[in-house]
Design an enzyme around this catalytic site. Structure first.
Site, PDB file in Angstrom:
ATOM      1  N   THR A  13      -2.882  65.237  57.023  1.00 46.08           N
ATOM      2  CA  THR A  13      -2.938  66.711  57.244  1.00 46.08           C
ATOM      3  C   THR A  13      -1.381  67.371  56.736  1.00 46.08           C
ATOM      4  O   THR A  13      -1.511  68.764  56.721  1.00 46.08           O
ATOM      5  CB  THR A  13      -3.079  67.409  58.511  1.00 46.08           C
ATOM      6  OG1 THR A  13      -2.049  66.674  59.516  1.00 46.08           O
ATOM      7  CG2 THR A  13      -4.790  66.723  59.162  1.00 46.08           C
ATOM      8  N   LYS A  72      10.917  60.532  65.023  1.00 50.67           N
ATOM      9  CA  LYS A  72       9.991  61.498  65.580  1.00 50.67           C
ATOM     10  C   LYS A  72       9.212  60.881  66.741  1.00 50.67           C
ATOM     11  O   LYS A  72       9.414  59.718  66.762  1.00 50.67           O
ATOM     12  CB  LYS A  72       8.891  61.648  64.394  1.00 50.67           C
ATOM     13  CG  LYS A  72       8.266  60.614  63.956  1.00 50.67           C
ATOM     14  CD  LYS A  72       7.019  60.669  62.946  1.00 50.67           C
ATOM     15  CE  LYS A  72       6.060  59.710  62.688  1.00 50.67           C
ATOM     16  NZ  LYS A  72       5.089  59.737  61.670  1.00 50.67           N
TER      17      LYS A  72
END
Length: 331
Positions: A233, A202
């Site tokens: 989140t 990532k």
């Protein structure tokens, strides 16, 4: 040899997670016939400042303060510091800060110009307040232990998570690390449950933002289990779920130690294709998490209670790092 009476065990808590502190005390009461829960009043002045009073004698006591610095992090951190100061001034023999979740840990190095190292700053604050020892779980980076100039006992949720994963009887299981930094953790779980290993490559584009690029490892037709320390989140986690699905994973689970779940996290996860998100109770969870079938919350109270008792009795906590050690305790 029994400790002198003046070093009696006492456990206090602020407002961050009283339910976990109560569970720890209950375990100590049932297992060791200890009744360690202490009484303290932690409230606010009308202007919002924290005020604290310890409501019993702690002179010469071995005191443990259970207080994760979870949201609202600033408020809970100040409660912790003020309680420690009150206990120090009340002549407690030893003060151990029990931090199931260590907040501000994600800023643990200077990866950009003119940024702070908050993990070190918070360590300095906790030490300066009068703490003699720290007990925490799954720190965001292991080197944070070195930010303290006092002893740190670092527990892992791995034994609890491993036990639960085995009860799921997941077939064709691949344990997935959501980034390169978590490979060691994922490899340890994969070895324990006899699973293969994969890694998600990532690229972080900003705070709480990451773009999952591709999966390194074979997940096609397999059950994927993402293992990580924090979900905030849930943007990174949802992207990881989508990446695994695109690579052909037949189902996706996740096991996370610290479920911060701020902002849109809960809604994102409910809309995602994840089968189950396994969390621990290092942070208190709201009703939408506790009532949803997509979330499972595991208790780490027994791990902390055992660690507290072993620190109190000056014995090794190493036995708590393995399933075999936990099985011995249960026997």
């Amino acid at each position: 040899m029994a400790l002198p009476e003046e070093h009696e065990l006492k456990v206090f808590t602020g407002n961050a997670h009283p339910a976990l502190a109560r569970e720890i005390c209950d375990y100590l009461g049932e297992t060791y016939n200890e009744e360690p829960c202490g009484e303290a009043e932690v409230k606010k002045f009308s202007d919002g400042e924290t005020r604290c009073q310890i409501l019993e004698n702690v002179r010469g006591r071995d005191v443990f303060v259970v207080q994760p610095t979870s949201p609202p992090a600033n408020e809970h951190l100040m409660e912790l510091l003020i309680m420690i100061d009150a206990l120090k001034r009340a002549s407690a023999w030893r003060i151990t800060a029990v931090l199931p979740y260590y907040g501000y840990a994600r800023q643990d190095r200077k990866d950009k110009p003119r940024v702070p190292i908050t993990a070190k700053l918070v360590a300095d604050l906790i030490s300066a307040a009068g703490t003699d020892r720290v007990l925490s779980m799954d720190l965001h980076a292991a080197q944070i232990q070195g930010y303290f100039d006092i002893p740190v006992d670092h527990l892992f949720a791995m034994p609890v998570c491993t036990e639960h994963v085995r009860t799921l009887n997941l077939k064709d299981l691949t344990v997935v690390s959501p980034d390169a930094g978590g490979v060691e953790r994922a490899r340890a779980l994969a070895k324990r449950v006899d699973a293969s290993l994969a890694i998600i490559d990532k690229r972080r584009t900003g705070p709480n933002e990451a773009e999952a690029l591709h999966v390194v490892g074979d997940v096609k037709g397999r059950t994927a289990l993402i293992l990580d320390d924090i979900v905030d989140t849930a943007g990174t986690l949802v992207n990881s779920i989508e990446a695994l699905r695109k690579e052909g994973a037949k189902s996706v689970y996740a096991c996370i130690t610290h479920g911060v779940l701020s902002g849109p996290a809960i809604d994102r996860l409910k809309r995602s294709s994840i089968e189950t998100l396994i969390l621990t109770n290092t942070i208190p969870h709201k009703a939408p998490v506790l009532e949803s079938k997509k979330f499972v919350v595991l208790s780490v109270a027994s791990l902390f209670a055992e660690a507290i008792m072993r620190i109190h009795r000056h014995t090794s906590v190493n036995v708590l790092f393995s399933e075999k050690g936990l099985e011995q305790l249960e026997d």
